[in-house]
Design an enzyme around this catalytic site. Structure first.
Site, mmCIF file in Angstrom:
data_model
loop_
_atom_site.group_PDB
_atom_site.id
_atom_site.type_symbol
_atom_site.label_atom_id
_atom_site.label_comp_id
_atom_site.label_asym_id
_atom_site.label_seq_id
_atom_site.Cartn_x
_atom_site.Cartn_y
_atom_site.Cartn_z
ATOM 1 N N TYR A 158 -61.807 52.680 -79.202
ATOM 2 C CA TYR A 158 -60.518 52.844 -78.528
ATOM 3 C C TYR A 158 -59.369 52.683 -79.508
ATOM 4 C CZ TYR A 158 -59.601 47.778 -78.533
ATOM 5 O OH TYR A 158 -59.345 46.487 -78.907
ATOM 6 N N ARG A 164 -57.317 55.965 -87.782
ATOM 7 C CA ARG A 164 -58.287 54.871 -87.605
ATOM 8 C C ARG A 164 -59.309 55.230 -86.528
ATOM 9 N NH1 ARG A 164 -56.127 48.991 -86.141
ATOM 10 N NH2 ARG A 164 -55.713 50.048 -84.176
ATOM 11 N N ARG A 174 -79.864 56.452 -68.974
ATOM 12 C CA ARG A 174 -79.784 55.230 -69.782
ATOM 13 C C ARG A 174 -80.965 55.105 -70.736
ATOM 14 N NH1 ARG A 174 -80.990 49.960 -70.329
ATOM 15 N NH2 ARG A 174 -79.282 48.617 -70.986
ATOM 16 N N HIS A 209 -81.388 53.597 -75.028
ATOM 17 C CA HIS A 209 -80.605 53.083 -76.157
ATOM 18 C C HIS A 209 -80.331 54.147 -77.219
ATOM 19 C CE1 HIS A 209 -81.664 49.389 -74.186
ATOM 20 N NE2 HIS A 209 -80.919 48.695 -75.018
ATOM 21 N N LYS A 244 -63.173 49.763 -84.283
ATOM 22 C CA LYS A 244 -62.460 49.325 -83.073
ATOM 23 C C LYS A 244 -63.274 49.700 -81.831
ATOM 24 C CE LYS A 244 -57.689 49.234 -81.357
ATOM 25 N NZ LYS A 244 -57.524 47.802 -81.191
ATOM 26 N N GLU A 248 -59.058 36.339 -87.457
ATOM 27 C CA GLU A 248 -57.980 37.047 -86.755
ATOM 28 C C GLU A 248 -57.921 36.514 -85.336
ATOM 29 O OE1 GLU A 248 -58.864 41.279 -86.314
ATOM 30 O OE2 GLU A 248 -61.001 40.839 -86.202
ATOM 31 N N LEU A 305 -60.410 43.539 -88.066
ATOM 32 C CA LEU A 305 -59.873 44.884 -87.860
ATOM 33 C C LEU A 305 -58.638 45.066 -88.743
ATOM 34 C CD1 LEU A 305 -60.199 47.451 -85.988
ATOM 35 C CD2 LEU A 305 -58.220 46.543 -84.779
HETATM 36 N N1 PLP Z 1 -57.514 42.578 -84.520
HETATM 37 C C1 PLP Z 1 -58.124 42.830 -83.345
HETATM 38 C C2 PLP Z 1 -59.441 42.159 -83.049
HETATM 39 C C3 PLP Z 1 -57.557 43.731 -82.423
HETATM 40 O O1 PLP Z 1 -58.192 44.000 -81.271
HETATM 41 C C4 PLP Z 1 -56.308 44.312 -82.725
HETATM 42 C C5 PLP Z 1 -55.677 45.245 -81.788
HETATM 43 O O2 PLP Z 1 -56.158 45.518 -80.734
HETATM 44 C C6 PLP Z 1 -55.694 43.995 -83.935
HETATM 45 C C7 PLP Z 1 -56.333 43.134 -84.828
HETATM 46 C C8 PLP Z 1 -54.351 44.583 -84.313
HETATM 47 O O3 PLP Z 1 -54.450 45.947 -84.574
HETATM 48 P P1 PLP Z 1 -53.187 46.911 -84.385
HETATM 49 O O4 PLP Z 1 -52.090 46.321 -85.209
HETATM 50 O O5 PLP Z 1 -53.648 48.211 -84.906
HETATM 51 O O6 PLP Z 1 -52.871 46.912 -82.935
#
Ligand code: PLP
Length: 285
Positions: free
Chosen positions: A33, A52, A100, A102, A149, A182, A207
């Protein structure tokens, strides 16, 4: 006002916007997403978010179902049909609908695409920024590729709820060595007593936030120095300032970590200045 969602080629009224029970997003969290900020009805950093997205899709071997240009048109259409001036647009792509199993379905299976958009209250966001937020630390129990993501966010969901149950607003994931990774949906930053900005280097364990990248551009235009490196929870407790960055919150000050006041326990000047400067460095389209 009626809301609309884009679902697999159709702009549907929200209540009719449905996905099949055998969608692999639902069955396996087999999808990715993106979230973009919307300001003045325009998309913020669309190009970087779509880049991304393409990287995330490639890493999990889902073909891009339509060109980035066409996706951009859909994003804008959903923003406009929902009359979002200030808010977010959400885009999700999964490996599609299949019995379904895997293993990947046949290559002919079309990926599923959903786009939604919603308005946010700028006043409420600004009030939050003025107050700052409390965070708590939680062990990082996520998989080893959180640079992708994916929609598989169960550890993030549980961590966020734990934060709320403990009277905070968000959680910071900490690895077994005590270093901060994070937040549950944002990147984590501190300002050291020597006024150096620090955020963790972006590898497979966090991320690489788009907001994080744009904040780097904003910092370049200042006299502040910045280090991309691991920092411990102890270092964060003793920081002058802390904040998180994400597309929906931009720069949000953190004033307490595990009950320790950060600096003087109020949003600091660096976070506030970076938040103000941010949109000068972001792309609008
Ligand atoms: N880290 C995580 C785990 C996230 O889910 C997000 C955004 O959803 C971010 C960092 C920040 O990313 P962005 O600045 O691209 O929104």
């Amino acid at each position: 006002m009626s809301r609309f969602a884009y679902v697999n080629g159709r702009y549907a009224p929200f209540r009719d916007a449905k996905i099949h029970v055998e969608d692999r997003g639902y069955q396996f969290a087999d999808g990715v997403y993106e979230v973009c900020e919307v300001r003045g009805g325009r998309l913020i950093d669309e190009r970087r978010h779509l880049e991304r997205l393409q990287r995330s899709l490639k890493e999990i071997r889902i073909p891009l179902p339509m060109s980035a240009r066409a996706l951009g048109i859909v994003l804008r259409e959903v923003v406009s049909r929902n009359r979002v001036g200030y808010g977010i647009v959400y885009l999700q792509i999964t490996r599609g609908v299949a019995r379904r199993d895997h293993a990947f379905p046949s290559p002919q299976t079309p990926p599923s695409i959903v786009v939604t958009a919603r308005s946010l209250s700028m006043a409420r966001n600004e009030a939050l920024v003025e107050k700052g937020i409390a965070v708590v630390s939680v062990p990082d129990n996520r998989w080893g590729r959180v640079d992708i993501k994916t929609i598989g966010l169960l550890p993030n969901v549980l961590a966020r709820q734990e934060a709320i149950d403990r009277g905070a607003r968000d959680a910071w994931f900490v690895d077994k060595d005590g270093t901060v990774m994070e937040a549950t949906s944002a990147n984590a930053w501190i300002v050291t007593p020597a006024r150096v900005l620090v955020t963790r280097h972006a590898d497979h364990a966090i991320l690489r936030g788009i907001t994080r990248s744009v904040v780097f551009d904003a910092i370049k235009a200042t006299t502040l120095s910045v280090e991309e490196r691991a920092f411990t929870l102890e270092e964060a407790y003793g920081a002058r300032e802390a904040f998180i960055t994400s597309a929906s919150q931009i720069v949000l000050p953190v004033i307490r970590i595990d009950g320790h006041a950060v600096g003087d326990g109020k949003p600091g000047p660096v976070a506030t200045a970076l938040r103000r400067a941010f949109h000068r460095y972001a792309e609008v389209s």
